[in-house]
Design a protein around this motif. Sequence first.
Motif, PDB file in Angstrom:
ATOM      1  N   GLY A 130       0.788  -1.218   0.000  1.00 53.74           N
ATOM      2  CA  GLY A 130       0.000   0.000   0.000  1.00 53.74           C
ATOM      3  C   GLY A 130       0.819   1.265   0.000  1.00 53.74           C
ATOM      4  N   GLY A 131       2.146   1.129  -0.062  1.00 54.33           N
ATOM      5  CA  GLY A 131       3.003   2.309  -0.046  1.00 54.33           C
ATOM      6  C   GLY A 131       3.116   2.945  -1.420  1.00 54.33           C
ATOM      7  N   GLY A 132       3.822   4.070  -1.464  1.00 54.76           N
ATOM      8  CA  GLY A 132       4.035   4.747  -2.733  1.00 54.76           C
ATOM      9  C   GLY A 132       2.985   5.805  -2.991  1.00 54.76           C
ATOM     10  N   ILE A 133       3.355   6.782  -3.798  1.00 54.51           N
ATOM     11  CA  ILE A 133       2.446   7.867  -4.163  1.00 54.51           C
ATOM     12  C   ILE A 133       2.061   7.718  -5.631  1.00 54.51           C
ATOM     13  N   PRO A 134       0.766   7.693  -5.959  1.00 51.79           N
ATOM     14  CA  PRO A 134       0.351   7.558  -7.357  1.00 51.79           C
ATOM     15  C   PRO A 134       0.953   8.666  -8.212  1.00 51.79           C
TER      16      PRO A 134
END
Length: 256
Positions: free
Chosen positions: A126-130
């Motif tokens: 669920g990590g990360g930035i779109p």
Amino acid sequence: MSRAEPAARSVLISLDGRSPAVELPDGDSVRFGWRAGEITVGTDRALTAGRIDAFGDYWLMSNCGAAGTYCVENLEGAGEYVKVRAGRAGVPIPFELSRVTLTVGAGSNSFTVYAPERRATVEPDGGGIPLLDEESRYFQVLVCLCEPRLRDCGAAAVPTPAQVSARLSAAGVPLGRSAVNYHIDYLVKKLGTTAPRGMTRAWKRDTVVTLALKFDLVRPEHLGLIPGRVAGRVPGRGPGRFAEGGRPAGRPALHV
């Protein structure tokens, strides 16, 4: 056999309603060839065009012909395909939903192969930035640009700004051609592409569509952001076979 969900770890081969589908368990093989002007699949050794081998969660394609190249298209992708040239044996096909075309032209020259859905090996954290804001206007423009290829992986043309403007208007989002061009320019920068000197706006449209589909930035489920088009058959797939987004009716979404 009815067109039901295949047994676990099996490959399902459909002649697009012309005859019952053929189920191929893991480790088995089947031949295909021409009979009475139509493609036939079975164990008859008189079928000499090629062979399909079920192998785990993918399948192998052999072209037993002396001439001609077979094309295996990913029906859930962005135009990906594998070419199997004459004499090639055991070419691995990684697609879960494929169309195999043996010859160019009209007639019954293709069939569909359903491979087992791959099991997930890891859980996303669920990590990360779109990279892109899916609630933005520029993203709706991008979906419009990608729509033809999302609905039919064989589509080549990318909509013009005027066509994007008309499509968004039909979806209740009035946006002029100049605004569409502005958003395309923004997407070019956002995706980190640099237009060579002298490149046209058509190059920009083609580039952002290629990148968006290649990296799954735009997917079939995003078509819901531009409503107003009635789902129907995809050209060349047979009436009623494919619903919204180009997937076979009654089969869950697959991810390659």
